[in-house]
Design an enzyme around this catalytic site. Sequence first.
Site, PDB file in Angstrom:
ATOM      1  N   GLY A 220       0.836  -1.186   0.000  1.00  0.00           N
ATOM      2  CA  GLY A 220       0.000   0.000   0.000  1.00  0.00           C
ATOM      3  C   GLY A 220       0.875   1.242   0.000  1.00  0.00           C
ATOM      4  O   GLY A 220       2.106   1.162  -0.056  1.00  0.00           O
ATOM      5  N   GLY A 222       2.335   4.796   1.786  1.00  0.00           N
ATOM      6  CA  GLY A 222       2.588   5.314   3.122  1.00  0.00           C
ATOM      7  C   GLY A 222       3.964   4.939   3.622  1.00  0.00           C
ATOM      8  O   GLY A 222       4.707   4.172   2.992  1.00  0.00           O
ATOM      9  N   GLY A 223       4.306   5.483   4.781  1.00  0.00           N
ATOM     10  CA  GLY A 223       5.637   5.294   5.351  1.00  0.00           C
ATOM     11  C   GLY A 223       5.971   3.852   5.658  1.00  0.00           C
ATOM     12  O   GLY A 223       7.075   3.380   5.359  1.00  0.00           O
ATOM     13  N   MET A 224       5.021   3.122   6.255  1.00  0.00           N
ATOM     14  CA  MET A 224       5.326   1.742   6.652  1.00  0.00           C
ATOM     15  C   MET A 224       5.537   0.817   5.471  1.00  0.00           C
ATOM     16  O   MET A 224       6.535   0.088   5.423  1.00  0.00           O
ATOM     17  CB  MET A 224       4.243   1.212   7.587  1.00  0.00           C
ATOM     18  CG  MET A 224       4.371   1.758   8.995  1.00  0.00           C
ATOM     19  SD  MET A 224       3.169   1.070  10.118  1.00  0.00           S
ATOM     20  CE  MET A 224       3.609   1.986  11.618  1.00  0.00           C
ATOM     21  N   GLU A 245      -2.084  -3.354  -6.530  1.00  0.00           N
ATOM     22  CA  GLU A 245      -3.013  -2.315  -6.992  1.00  0.00           C
ATOM     23  C   GLU A 245      -2.221  -1.086  -7.428  1.00  0.00           C
ATOM     24  O   GLU A 245      -2.310  -0.620  -8.549  1.00  0.00           O
ATOM     25  CB  GLU A 245      -3.954  -1.966  -5.849  1.00  0.00           C
ATOM     26  CG  GLU A 245      -4.780  -0.716  -6.035  1.00  0.00           C
ATOM     27  CD  GLU A 245      -5.597  -0.415  -4.782  1.00  0.00           C
ATOM     28  OE1 GLU A 245      -6.410  -1.280  -4.402  1.00  0.00           O
ATOM     29  OE2 GLU A 245      -5.412   0.658  -4.180  1.00  0.00           O
ATOM     30  N   VAL A 320      -5.885   3.354   9.919  1.00  0.00           N
ATOM     31  CA  VAL A 320      -6.003   4.522  10.790  1.00  0.00           C
ATOM     32  C   VAL A 320      -6.086   4.067  12.239  1.00  0.00           C
ATOM     33  O   VAL A 320      -5.370   4.553  13.110  1.00  0.00           O
ATOM     34  CB  VAL A 320      -7.253   5.357  10.434  1.00  0.00           C
ATOM     35  CG1 VAL A 320      -7.409   6.529  11.407  1.00  0.00           C
ATOM     36  CG2 VAL A 320      -7.161   5.859   9.001  1.00  0.00           C
ATOM     37  N   GLY A 343      -8.390  -1.247  -2.548  1.00  0.00           N
ATOM     38  CA  GLY A 343      -8.369  -2.698  -2.726  1.00  0.00           C
ATOM     39  C   GLY A 343      -7.932  -3.442  -1.485  1.00  0.00           C
ATOM     40  O   GLY A 343      -7.639  -4.640  -1.553  1.00  0.00           O
TER      41      GLY A 343
END
Length: 447
Positions: A220, A222-224, A245, A320, A343
């Site tokens: 996905g 983002g930072g992680m 995705e 979140v 997704g």
Amino acid sequence: MDYKSLYKEKLTTAEAAASIVKSGDWVDYGWTACTPVAIDAALAKRMPELTDVHIRGGILMWVPEIFKIDDPAAHFDWNSWHMSGIERKAAAQGFAFYSPIRYSELPRYYREVKDRNAVAYFQVSPMDEHGYFNFGPSASHMTAACETSKVVVVEVNENMPRCLGGIENSIHISDVDMIVEGDNPSIAELGAGGPATEVDQTVAKLIVNEIPDGACLQLGIGGMPNAVGSLIAESDLKDLGVHTEMYVDAFVDISKAGKITGARKNIDRFRQTYAFAAGTKKLYDFLDNNPECMSAAVSYTNDIRQVSALDNFISINNTVDIDLFGQVNAESAGTKNISGAGGQLDFVLGAYLSKGGKSFICCSSTFTSKDGTVNSRIRPTLAPGSIVTDTRANVHYFVTEYGLVNLKGLPTWQKCEAIISVAHPDFRDELIKEAEKMNIWRRSNKK
């Protein structure tokens, strides 16, 4: 067919293309980096004379000119398939709204929707010798959008990367009604949100330890997830595959480190498969005319049947917050919309069906609000109005900087215990008290 002559016949101005729109029409603005620029500017000049125009789009990477007119809500509404920060601000102004849907369903939705688009506007790469305009890094649902729009208008951008693949990643000039030659802006870049934090790196290490050689990856944004990608690039892992995705910069780093071969993929062997891409220039340069990378419709990339066909599928996504029942909210802060379903659930489900597959939902254990208050991302129950992205029955692995736990199939008391075990220590006693009130805590749990 003489494609060059046909091109000249269909070539027009942005103003002429924008003149198609009438009050009450539905309009499609493409997706991410393919959102129109020149046509958008022309439509913004016309918009004050229009009312009740409905526009579809998503993940805006720059502020469209139509957003800048006086009182946008009096003239149009923006309907987003997945919201970016720009769209969240527009939502606060009352003219942008999220359209909840599993991202994989978009092509079918377009093909069945009653509110057909009067016109579709989007950027493409220049026409090739065979008469095709490539959708660039945004194949996504664009073929379906074109098939169900009364008029299709492409805005040519010479800087648009040509993303190969062969599954609904381009449109032929015979299916295009009008062509606009834009101002060739550089492709909008999307950063990873700053360098990985210590928490990101700790979570990444926990996840990378669970990844076998030959695994197929979905990351996905983002930072992680990016931290995981960086760590994989530095690891001893080999023969990894990609089926995702969103294609992000981390995949480029892993590829250049020689970790991705796709040799063990059960389908699309040797190819990195994705529905859309957004990142830095490094990413766009890597994708341009690269036969290793496979640009495809989201109905293919996110199809649970395709995901589950890939052995050792590894899905890594953010959230979140999460509650003690294991319900994951990756879309909102209470009633405030942050993003969309995307997704995530498709990959959570598909990864678990995959032989040896694993899905990871990760987050920091806490966040700090604007007033300096430290809050737990692990809550007794989700805040009122929060969206359940992944139900408690579907979550596999949950990870914070305090550990990694497998939640699949656990009874409520064990699931609750596992989730609290990776909460920030400062919040564990409070969470236990709340769990006791909800009758999902056994007194024997606490050591």
